[in-house]
Design a protein around this motif. Structure first.
Motif, PDB file in Angstrom:
ATOM      1  N   ALA A 297       0.829  -1.206   0.000  1.00  0.00           N
ATOM      2  CA  ALA A 297       0.000   0.000   0.000  1.00  0.00           C
ATOM      3  C   ALA A 297       0.867   1.262   0.000  1.00  0.00           C
ATOM      4  O   ALA A 297       0.584   2.228  -0.716  1.00  0.00           O
ATOM      5  N   VAL A 298       1.929   1.263   0.796  1.00  0.00           N
ATOM      6  CA  VAL A 298       2.834   2.416   0.829  1.00  0.00           C
ATOM      7  C   VAL A 298       3.580   2.537  -0.493  1.00  0.00           C
ATOM      8  O   VAL A 298       3.786   3.643  -1.011  1.00  0.00           O
ATOM      9  N   PHE A 299       3.973   1.414  -1.070  1.00  0.00           N
ATOM     10  CA  PHE A 299       4.719   1.408  -2.331  1.00  0.00           C
ATOM     11  C   PHE A 299       3.911   2.046  -3.455  1.00  0.00           C
ATOM     12  O   PHE A 299       4.469   2.717  -4.331  1.00  0.00           O
ATOM     13  N   LEU A 300       2.594   1.848  -3.447  1.00  0.00           N
ATOM     14  CA  LEU A 300       1.754   2.438  -4.492  1.00  0.00           C
ATOM     15  C   LEU A 300       1.844   3.960  -4.475  1.00  0.00           C
ATOM     16  O   LEU A 300       2.018   4.597  -5.514  1.00  0.00           O
ATOM     17  N   ARG A 301       1.718   4.545  -3.286  1.00  0.00           N
ATOM     18  CA  ARG A 301       1.778   6.006  -3.180  1.00  0.00           C
ATOM     19  C   ARG A 301       3.184   6.514  -3.500  1.00  0.00           C
ATOM     20  O   ARG A 301       3.346   7.526  -4.195  1.00  0.00           O
ATOM     21  N   VAL A 302       4.181   5.823  -2.990  1.00  0.00           N
ATOM     22  CA  VAL A 302       5.566   6.256  -3.187  1.00  0.00           C
ATOM     23  C   VAL A 302       5.941   6.206  -4.671  1.00  0.00           C
ATOM     24  O   VAL A 302       6.557   7.136  -5.200  1.00  0.00           O
ATOM     25  N   THR A 303       5.582   5.140  -5.348  1.00  0.00           N
ATOM     26  CA  THR A 303       5.947   4.987  -6.757  1.00  0.00           C
ATOM     27  C   THR A 303       5.324   6.077  -7.617  1.00  0.00           C
ATOM     28  O   THR A 303       5.979   6.636  -8.504  1.00  0.00           O
ATOM     29  N   ALA A 304       4.050   6.374  -7.351  1.00  0.00           N
ATOM     30  CA  ALA A 304       3.384   7.413  -8.131  1.00  0.00           C
ATOM     31  C   ALA A 304       4.050   8.767  -7.928  1.00  0.00           C
ATOM     32  O   ALA A 304       4.185   9.551  -8.878  1.00  0.00           O
ATOM     33  N   MET A 305       4.486   9.049  -6.710  1.00  0.00           N
ATOM     34  CA  MET A 305       5.137  10.329  -6.454  1.00  0.00           C
ATOM     35  C   MET A 305       6.544  10.362  -7.031  1.00  0.00           C
ATOM     36  O   MET A 305       6.967  11.369  -7.618  1.00  0.00           O
ATOM     37  N   VAL A 306       7.294   9.277  -6.883  1.00  0.00           N
ATOM     38  CA  VAL A 306       8.674   9.231  -7.392  1.00  0.00           C
ATOM     39  C   VAL A 306       8.693   9.388  -8.907  1.00  0.00           C
ATOM     40  O   VAL A 306       9.624   9.976  -9.470  1.00  0.00           O
TER      41      VAL A 306
ATOM     42  N   ILE B  29      11.711   3.526   4.020  1.00  0.00           N
ATOM     43  CA  ILE B  29      11.794   4.630   4.977  1.00  0.00           C
ATOM     44  C   ILE B  29      10.414   5.031   5.486  1.00  0.00           C
ATOM     45  O   ILE B  29      10.224   5.278   6.685  1.00  0.00           O
ATOM     46  N   VAL B  30       9.433   5.096   4.575  1.00  0.00           N
ATOM     47  CA  VAL B  30       8.116   5.623   4.925  1.00  0.00           C
ATOM     48  C   VAL B  30       7.258   4.592   5.653  1.00  0.00           C
ATOM     49  O   VAL B  30       6.543   4.938   6.606  1.00  0.00           O
ATOM     50  N   ALA B  31       7.319   3.334   5.221  1.00  0.00           N
ATOM     51  CA  ALA B  31       6.414   2.313   5.765  1.00  0.00           C
ATOM     52  C   ALA B  31       6.481   2.182   7.286  1.00  0.00           C
ATOM     53  O   ALA B  31       5.428   2.132   7.951  1.00  0.00           O
ATOM     54  N   PRO B  32       7.651   2.138   7.922  1.00  0.00           N
ATOM     55  CA  PRO B  32       7.653   2.020   9.389  1.00  0.00           C
ATOM     56  C   PRO B  32       7.142   3.258  10.111  1.00  0.00           C
ATOM     57  O   PRO B  32       6.805   3.176  11.302  1.00  0.00           O
ATOM     58  N   ALA B  33       7.071   4.402   9.414  1.00  0.00           N
ATOM     59  CA  ALA B  33       6.691   5.652  10.067  1.00  0.00           C
ATOM     60  C   ALA B  33       5.199   5.945   9.998  1.00  0.00           C
ATOM     61  O   ALA B  33       4.741   6.908  10.621  1.00  0.00           O
ATOM     62  N   VAL B  34       4.437   5.163   9.251  1.00  0.00           N
ATOM     63  CA  VAL B  34       2.997   5.404   9.130  1.00  0.00           C
ATOM     64  C   VAL B  34       2.240   4.251   9.767  1.00  0.00           C
ATOM     65  O   VAL B  34       2.785   3.166   9.993  1.00  0.00           O
ATOM     66  N   ALA B  35       0.970   4.519  10.066  1.00  0.00           N
ATOM     67  CA  ALA B  35       0.138   3.502  10.726  1.00  0.00           C
ATOM     68  C   ALA B  35      -0.028   2.298   9.825  1.00  0.00           C
ATOM     69  O   ALA B  35      -0.061   2.409   8.588  1.00  0.00           O
ATOM     70  N   ALA B  36      -0.112   1.136  10.444  1.00  0.00           N
ATOM     71  CA  ALA B  36      -0.261  -0.106   9.689  1.00  0.00           C
ATOM     72  C   ALA B  36      -1.557  -0.104   8.889  1.00  0.00           C
ATOM     73  O   ALA B  36      -2.598   0.374   9.352  1.00  0.00           O
ATOM     74  N   THR B  37      -1.481  -0.637   7.685  1.00  0.00           N
ATOM     75  CA  THR B  37      -2.648  -0.708   6.817  1.00  0.00           C
ATOM     76  C   THR B  37      -3.487  -1.925   7.170  1.00  0.00           C
ATOM     77  O   THR B  37      -2.957  -3.044   7.253  1.00  0.00           O
ATOM     78  N   PRO B  38      -4.798  -1.746   7.402  1.00  0.00           N
ATOM     79  CA  PRO B  38      -5.644  -2.906   7.671  1.00  0.00           C
ATOM     80  C   PRO B  38      -5.612  -3.889   6.514  1.00  0.00           C
ATOM     81  O   PRO B  38      -5.501  -3.499   5.348  1.00  0.00           O
ATOM     82  N   GLY B  39      -5.703  -5.167   6.827  1.00  0.00           N
ATOM     83  CA  GLY B  39      -5.672  -6.185   5.790  1.00  0.00           C
ATOM     84  C   GLY B  39      -6.848  -6.071   4.846  1.00  0.00           C
ATOM     85  O   GLY B  39      -7.858  -5.424   5.153  1.00  0.00           O
TER      86      GLY B  39
END
Length: 256
Positions: free
Chosen positions: A20-29, A55-65
């Protein structure tokens, strides 16, 4: 078997959260200045996106399954749109430099000099400003500021939720306004030089009609434009970097 099942569940949750974090990061990068340029190979962009994700994933709240078959498409759409919105907001500052360079080049008759030096056809002044701006942004920690922006974005753009279209469109229009306003501000010295040059040229032509002032004035405005670029480039890039840092620190706050 119970610890193994717990470990499997934990691994699945971690993978889902990372995805889930990778999706947002990739679009921004993909749109991020310096890291998302067309000259950067796709493999390098992928590695950069993975690095930001770690870097970002450990700093944000866990994504519900995932809950239901619609969870994956919704997550892909919402996170990609959030990343693209942030990336476009940052990318507009590169557009501001391009527009400022185009205005300056047209004002000082330098629009054709080295126009094809970049991947995209740009006047020489615009190319110099963009390269200098990208180098300055990276030197001052663009990657750190971008990671902080991504972490902050989860408070402003909640994960898995669509942003109100009217709010997003108003924000986008405001960012376009800020970009063009910044571009004209950066190019103001060249516009002022062009106005003074044309006034002086008109006065000389009125006083001495037989003199071919256009042939005399063309080298003057070209040399003056290059000299003004050398003198004003540090100030231009400093103002641009300040505006970029202000956006990265508070992307949805009031912009100058």
């Amino acid at each position: 078997m119970t610890p193994l099942a717990d470990l499997t569940t934990l691994a699945q949750d971690a993978l889902w959260h990372g995805f889930a974090v990778f999706l947002r990061v990739t679009a921004m990068v993909a749109l991020l200045p310096a890291f998302g340029e067309t000259s950067v190979p796709a493999r390098i962009k992928l590695i950069v996106a993975l690095g930001f994700t770690l870097i970002v994933a450990p700093a944000v709240a866990a994504t519900p399954g995932p809950n239901g078959s619609a969870a994956l498409p919704i997550m892909v759409l919402t996170e990609t749109l959030a990343g693209l919105a942030l990336g476009l907001g940052v990318r507009l500052f590169i557009l501001a430099l391009q527009t400022a360079g185009a205005i300056a080049a047209q004002s000082t008759s330098l629009s054709q000099l080295l126009g094809g030096a970049a991947v995209e056809p740009l006047p020489a002044i615009g190319y110099v400003l963009i390269v200098g701006g990208l180098a300055l942004a990276v030197m001052t920690g663009l990657h750190i500021k971008a990671a902080a922006l991504l972490i902050l974005s989860y408070d402003l753009l909640p994960q898995g939720r669509f942003v109100n279209a009217s709010v997003l469109s108003e924000w986008g229009l405001n960012q376009v306004r800020v970009a063009f306003s910044l571009a004209f501000t950066l190019a103001a010295p060249f516009v002022i030089l062009s106005v003074l040059y044309n006034l002086a040229l008109g006065a000389i032509n009125k006083a001495m009609p037989q003199l071919m002032v256009a042939f005399v004035g063309a080298p003057v405005i070209t040399a003056g434009g290059l000299l003004l670029l050398c003198l004003s480039a540090p100030m231009i890039l400093s103002v641009w970097l300040g505006a970029l840092d202000s956006f990265l620190a508070n992307p949805f706050g009031p912009q100058p």
